[in-house]
Scaffold this motif. Structure first.
Motif, PDB file in Angstrom:
ATOM      1  N   ALA A  83       1.386  -2.537   4.480  1.00 49.59           N
ATOM      2  CA  ALA A  83       0.709  -3.801   4.199  1.00 49.59           C
ATOM      3  C   ALA A  83       1.377  -4.934   4.970  1.00 49.59           C
ATOM      4  O   ALA A  83       2.601  -4.957   5.121  1.00 49.59           O
ATOM      5  CB  ALA A  83       0.742  -4.093   2.706  1.00 49.59           C
ATOM      6  N   SER A 112       5.821  10.876  -0.975  1.00 51.50           N
ATOM      7  CA  SER A 112       5.715   9.896  -2.055  1.00 51.50           C
ATOM      8  C   SER A 112       6.688  10.253  -3.163  1.00 51.50           C
ATOM      9  O   SER A 112       6.986  11.430  -3.389  1.00 51.50           O
ATOM     10  CB  SER A 112       4.280   9.882  -2.609  1.00 51.50           C
ATOM     11  N   ALA A 148       0.767   5.009   1.119  1.00 49.31           N
ATOM     12  CA  ALA A 148      -0.232   4.074   0.591  1.00 49.31           C
ATOM     13  C   ALA A 148      -0.091   3.878  -0.915  1.00 49.31           C
ATOM     14  O   ALA A 148      -0.135   2.742  -1.416  1.00 49.31           O
ATOM     15  CB  ALA A 148      -1.637   4.566   0.934  1.00 49.31           C
ATOM     16  N   ASN A 149       0.084   4.970  -1.665  1.00 48.72           N
ATOM     17  CA  ASN A 149       0.186   4.849  -3.123  1.00 48.72           C
ATOM     18  C   ASN A 149       1.468   4.138  -3.540  1.00 48.72           C
ATOM     19  O   ASN A 149       1.452   3.235  -4.387  1.00 48.72           O
ATOM     20  CB  ASN A 149       0.121   6.232  -3.771  1.00 48.72           C
ATOM     21  N   ALA A 203       1.418   0.435  -2.652  1.00 46.70           N
ATOM     22  CA  ALA A 203       0.599  -0.378  -3.552  1.00 46.70           C
ATOM     23  C   ALA A 203       1.413  -0.818  -4.762  1.00 46.70           C
ATOM     24  O   ALA A 203       1.281  -1.958  -5.239  1.00 46.70           O
ATOM     25  CB  ALA A 203      -0.634   0.409  -3.987  1.00 46.70           C
ATOM     26  N   GLY A 259       4.277  -3.272  -3.503  1.00 41.83           N
ATOM     27  CA  GLY A 259       3.746  -4.555  -3.061  1.00 41.83           C
ATOM     28  C   GLY A 259       3.121  -5.396  -4.150  1.00 41.83           C
ATOM     29  O   GLY A 259       2.713  -6.532  -3.891  1.00 41.83           O
ATOM     30  N   SER A 260       3.041  -4.884  -5.382  1.00 42.76           N
ATOM     31  CA  SER A 260       2.403  -5.639  -6.463  1.00 42.76           C
ATOM     32  C   SER A 260       3.436  -6.109  -7.481  1.00 42.76           C
ATOM     33  O   SER A 260       4.467  -5.463  -7.692  1.00 42.76           O
ATOM     34  CB  SER A 260       1.356  -4.773  -7.173  1.00 42.76           C
TER      35      SER A 260
END
Length: 483
Positions: free
Chosen positions: A303, A374, A433-434, A437, A440-441
């Motif tokens: 991101a 992951s 990606a998972n 997410a 990044g939140s």
């Protein structure tokens, strides 16, 4: 209403409303207690601790609202200690006047009583014996009073004076009960002492109103929403207990300004952080090391603007707040976007004499394999850190719901040159990606922080035997507790 001492078994009018086959029914019963579920004992209150001693021996008395069976544990390292865990029990903050007592006896230097764990609710009493003195436990009063004796005991300490209500709960209303939000308002007088706790399986809010007499009844109808079931009863002679069973996880906010009515409970559907096991620890020093910083950005995620040094610091500061709220002193290796040498990070912890060291990082795969892995990993070096590493990886992966990739031994500088149990946390893969997410939140970083704090608190309490002397009620998902 006739009130009797909590030490006796009072008859209490219990008002219970349940949903059955779509019809709301009111059941009025007489009971000694109102269990939250059919098979679960009520959440007991630790009401008082008193001590008697003479030159030869010591007796410590513990009084509870309901019978419990304390479980004894002995520790040999770092010093010999004896403690007892009391399951399904909460400390009444203002009832136990002195939760940390300096006894000063030749066999016992001190006694500490506190809330070891919010979820599950476990109270703990710790005996700081001078040698390897035996602590014996004997129950009286049907298991509601326990006498802990050293060297045969010094008789039975005087029974604490019965407490009486100073205010009344006059009415209760449910002003909203929708699928995602519910509000309960309680009209209560001055002097009330509200304490809110969380229970799971099923999700429940427990609200104890200390020093209060019950005059209110539950409303006959409030619809079907977030609140599925309510019980309201005179739990002890001076405590009113409200239990709300919820349809799903919820964030809870309890607001009350002393001297003003009403007391308001707001429930909002969402993940409840209180499901994490976060024992309260009265003491200890933990060094939190947010990895990278300054001219060293660390790994960069998929991101835009997602870089490791920034999220490491954000998570570190979140962990700091969570630990400090539970009585732990925290020292940060950096609190801004600054560069700190690796050996200096380790030396900061060594100079401070820290109990634990935690370095926070995000992982990343080589360019050719980016995004293909992951999960959460934990790294340590010294043998004394291996158990801490396992506790941490289990706690973080459970809180963040990431794959648990296990523990690894590596000679990283920050875990090799620290003198205390130390771990390097790789919360997830910033190029996946998972994981990205979550990283990044705000919610994701809070979940990682909660997991790290839960692991730190669990391990710290196990090696030190420390427990909180303030017994602060649990607050769900960062919301405000009783004021």
């Amino acid at each position: 209403m006739h009130l009797v001492s909590a030490a006796r078994q009072p008859r209490r009018t219990t008002h219970r409303a349940t949903l059955a086959l779509g019809t709301l029914a009111i059941l009025h019963t007489l009971a000694l207690a109102a269990p939250a579920t059919r098979d679960e004992p009520p959440l007991a209150i630790v009401q008082a601790m008193t001590i008697a001693q003479n030159e030869q021996a010591v007796t410590v008395r513990l009084d509870l609202s309901h019978p419990r069976q304390p479980q004894m544990v002995t520790m040999n390292s770092p010093a010999y200690k004896v403690y007892f865990d009391i399951p399904s029990a909460r400390i009444r903050p203002e009832a136990v006047q002195s939760k940390e007592r300096n006894v000063g006896h030749r066999f016992l230097t001190g006694v500490r009583l506190g809330q070891f764990s919010d979820q599950p609710p476990i109270a703990r009493i710790v005996f700081d014996v001078t040698g390897r003195e035996r602590v014996s436990a004997t129950e009286t009063n049907g298991g509601k009073t326990w006498l802990f004796t050293i060297a045969g005991g010094a008789g039975t300490p005087k029974e604490p004076a019965a407490r009486k209500p100073v205010t009344r709960l006059e009415s209760l209303s449910i002003t909203a009960n929708e699928a995602e939000k519910a509000t309960i308002e309680l009209e209560v007088g001055e002097g009330v002492a509200p304490n809110a706790y969380a229970l799971t399986n099923p999700n429940r809010l427990v609200l104890d109103l200390d020093r209060t007499e019950l005059r209110a009844r539950l409303p006959r109808d409030w619809g079907q929403g977030l609140i599925r079931d309510l019980t309201l009863d005179q739990f002890t002679g001076d405590t009113v207990r409200l239990i709300a069973t919820l349809a799903q996880d919820a964030l809870v906010e309890v607001r009350h300004q002393p001297g003003r009515s009403p007391l308001t409970v707001t429930l909002t559907a969402g993940r409840a952080a209180a499901a994490l096991r976060m024992p309260n620890v009265g003491g200890g020093l933990v060094v939190i090391d947010p990895g990278h910083g300054g001219r060293d950005p660390g790994a960069v995620g998929g991101a835009p603007g997602l870089n490791e040094k920034t999220v490491n610091l954000d998570m570190g500061l979140r962990v700091k707040r969570l630990l400090e709220a539970r009585g732990v002193q925290v020292l940060m290796t950096r609190e801004g976007d600054t560069f700190v040498e690796l050996r200096e990070r380790a030396e900061i912890a060594n100079r401070a004499g820290a109990d634990l060291f935690v370095s926070i990082h995000c992982n990343a795969m080589p360019t050719a394999m980016k995004g293909q892995r992951s999960g959460t990993e934990m790294y340590s070096y010294t043998p004394r850190s291996s158990e801490f590493s396992q506790v941490m990886v289990d706690a973080v992966s459970a809180a963040a719901k990431t794959p648990n990739r296990g523990t690894f031994r590596r000679a990283f500088v920050v875990v090799r040159y620290t003198n205390m149990p130390s771990v390097l946390v790789e919360v997830g893969y910033i190029d996946n990606a998972n994981d990205a997410a979550l990283i990044g939140s705000e919610e994701g970083r809070q979940r990682f922080a909660e997991g790290m704090a839960a692991g730190i608190l669990s391990y710290l309490s196990s090696i030190t035997g420390r427990v909180d002397t303030g017994a602060t009620p649990v607050q769900l998902a960062g919301t405000e507790g009783p004021r």
